[in-house]
Design an enzyme around this catalytic site. Structure first.
Site, short mmCIF file in Angstrom:
data_model
loop_
_atom_site.label_atom_id
_atom_site.label_comp_id
_atom_site.label_asym_id
_atom_site.label_seq_id
_atom_site.Cartn_x
_atom_site.Cartn_y
_atom_site.Cartn_z
N ARG A 47 0.76 -1.23 0.03
CA ARG A 47 0.24 0.15 -0.07
C ARG A 47 1.02 1.04 0.04
NH1 ARG A 47 -1.67 1.93 4.50
NH2 ARG A 47 -2.14 -0.25 5.52
N TYR A 99 -17.81 16.62 -14.92
CA TYR A 99 -17.98 15.10 -15.10
C TYR A 99 -18.79 14.80 -13.97
CZ TYR A 99 -17.33 10.10 -14.69
OH TYR A 99 -17.32 8.65 -14.48
N ASP A 171 -8.88 18.38 -14.57
CA ASP A 171 -9.07 16.92 -15.04
C ASP A 171 -8.69 16.80 -16.63
OD1 ASP A 171 -10.23 14.66 -16.00
OD2 ASP A 171 -11.91 14.87 -14.69
N LYS A 196 -9.23 5.81 -18.96
CA LYS A 196 -9.56 6.17 -20.25
C LYS A 196 -8.57 6.04 -21.33
CE LYS A 196 -13.40 6.76 -18.21
NZ LYS A 196 -13.91 8.08 -17.47
C1 LIG Z 1 -14.31 8.39 -16.28
C2 LIG Z 1 -13.91 9.98 -15.95
C3 LIG Z 1 -13.58 10.05 -14.20
C4 LIG Z 1 -13.70 9.01 -13.41
O1 LIG Z 1 -12.82 8.08 -13.60
P1 LIG Z 1 -13.08 6.32 -13.10
O2 LIG Z 1 -11.77 5.81 -13.29
O3 LIG Z 1 -14.44 5.99 -13.64
O4 LIG Z 1 -13.36 6.64 -11.42
C5 LIG Z 1 -13.30 11.55 -14.01
N1 LIG Z 1 -13.23 12.31 -14.98
C6 LIG Z 1 -13.48 12.08 -16.31
C7 LIG Z 1 -13.45 13.26 -17.20
C8 LIG Z 1 -13.77 10.91 -16.63
O5 LIG Z 1 -14.22 10.67 -18.01
#
Ligand SMILES: *Cc1c(COP(=O)(O)O)cnc(C)c1O
Length: 376
Positions: A47, A99, A171, A196
């Site tokens: 961890r 988001y 983000d 992503k």
């Molecule tokens: C998918 C996404 C998140 C969250 O990510 P997870 O891995 O699903 O928790 C945050 N911001 C954006 C822009 C996203 O597309």
């Protein structure tokens, strides 16, 4: 070193114990002490640190041009860890079309700990300026936004945040560090859902935060990572690492395909709007061009006839998959309002598309036949 070289080499290395060229997956949760009680390799418990996570953090830090990175088990775990650095009474300024999962973290997890948040149209700088409060500690930037692909002027919002004594955190999931580098534009931290484009194969959840400075705020984030424990597994880290070398080439292809799909949709009589900053007529084209090196693989469009027409189109696609998420090799299409739930302000006729790496003409043919069948 240039981006492509860093993508191949940063955080990777030949394993000194075996000479393996490909990183091994270190599944061990615990590491041996020397007779004197010390940890000769610097690892203690998984961890805290493990070789796969350290490699991933080094790579992501290099790709965003940061001073360090912390990896998490999901994008939202990284969002949560950032807000865990705040105090009761602090305020977060966020975009109205943030988001929806990040909005949920603020509204449903942190509001009860007296961290307040306001959501404003961040594409308007006077609105951002007016919404700053004396207790605003974080200005959250998300650009291009989800699902309307609105673009925020990162450098200008950073200036407003810093003038008000707040940090700016972006983000960068939709753009990826290939297309946009928020730290270079003055942001204090960058967050990614590695789920992503960085993971790139729709087979691993993950998140990361990259910091411009190794400061007290990054130390607080490390504390949230260590004490909160929302860390990615070694295998998850290895999967993301496996995808990073192809990231710059994948992003080029995502951009080229999305551009073609957007131009096709833009000419189609059943489509009432296309949201893609690469289109010259798009309201955010100029700002996107200024701060991005490509317009990305995400777009959304609105069909005439509202929800029923949008659902009918999605029902008839054959190459696109009807699914949420983005950034994988396969193209996805989704009716966004229904995944966002009752609080959603997304137009009912809107479909969001993650343009994958198939041939653009096959994607266009698929949308053309689905539009045709949906209307008959
Ligand atoms: C998918 C996404 C998140 C969250 O990510 P997870 O891995 O699903 O928790 C945050 N911001 C954006 C822009 C996203 O597309």
């Amino acid at each position: 070193m240039r981006f492509e070289t860093l993508a191949v080499h940063a955080g990777h290395g030949v394993d000194p114990s075996t000479g393996a060229v490909v990183d091994p997956i270190n599944l061990s949760t615990t590491f041996e002490r020397d007779p004197d009680g010390s940890y000769p390799h610097g690892y203690l418990y998984s961890r805290n640190h493990n070789p796969n996570r350290n490699g991933l953090e080094a790579a992501l830090s290099a790709l965003e041009g940061g001073a360090g990175a912390a990896a998490f088990g999901s994008g939202l775990a990284s969002v949560t860890a950032i807000f865990q650095g705040l105090q009761p009474g602090d305020h977060v300024l966020a975009p109205a079309d943030i988001y929806h999962g990040t909005a949920n973290v603020l509204k449903h997890l942190f509001a009860k700990w007296q961290v307040s948040a306001s959501f404003v149209d961040m594409t308007r700088l006077d609105t951002v300026r007016a919404a700053m409060q004396p207790n605003t500690r974080i200005v959250w930037i998300e650009t291009p936004s989800n699902p309307l692909m609105q673009c925020v002027d990162i450098a200008a919002v950073v200036e407003i945040a810093h003038a008000g004594g707040a940090r700016a955190i972006a983000d960068n999931t939709f753009a990826s560090p290939v297309l946009q580098r928020p730290l270079d534009l003055g942001c204090d931290m960058v967050m990614h859902a590695t789920t992503k484009y960085l993971g790139g194969r729709s087979d691993v959840l993950g998140g990361a935060v990259i910091t411009r400075q190794d400061d007290a705020h990054f130390a607080a984030l490390r504390t949230a990572q260590l004490f909160g424990g929302a860390v990615p597994s070694p295998f998850d880290c290895w999967l993301v690492m496996r995808s990073l070398p192809t990231l710059p080439y994948r992003m080029q292809a995502h951009c080229a395909n999305a551009d073609k799909v957007a131009r096709f949709l833009n000419e189609h009589p059943q489509v009432s709007a296309v949201h893609y900053p690469g289109l010259e007529g798009n309201a955010f084209h100029t700002i996107a061009k200024k701060q991005m090196s490509g317009f990305g693989g995400m777009l959304s469009f609105e069909v005439k006839g509202g929800k029923d027409a949008a659902m009918a189109l999605a029902a008839h696609v054959e190459i696109f998959t009807r699914a949420t998420s983005l950034g994988g090799v396969e193209s996805l299409i989704e009716h966004r309002a229904s995944i966002e739930g009752p609080e959603s302000k997304t137009p009912q006729g809107l479909l969001r598309v993650s343009v994958g790496l198939e041939h653009a003409d096959d994607l266009i043919d698929d949308l053309a036949q689905a539009l045709e069948r949906a209307s008959s």
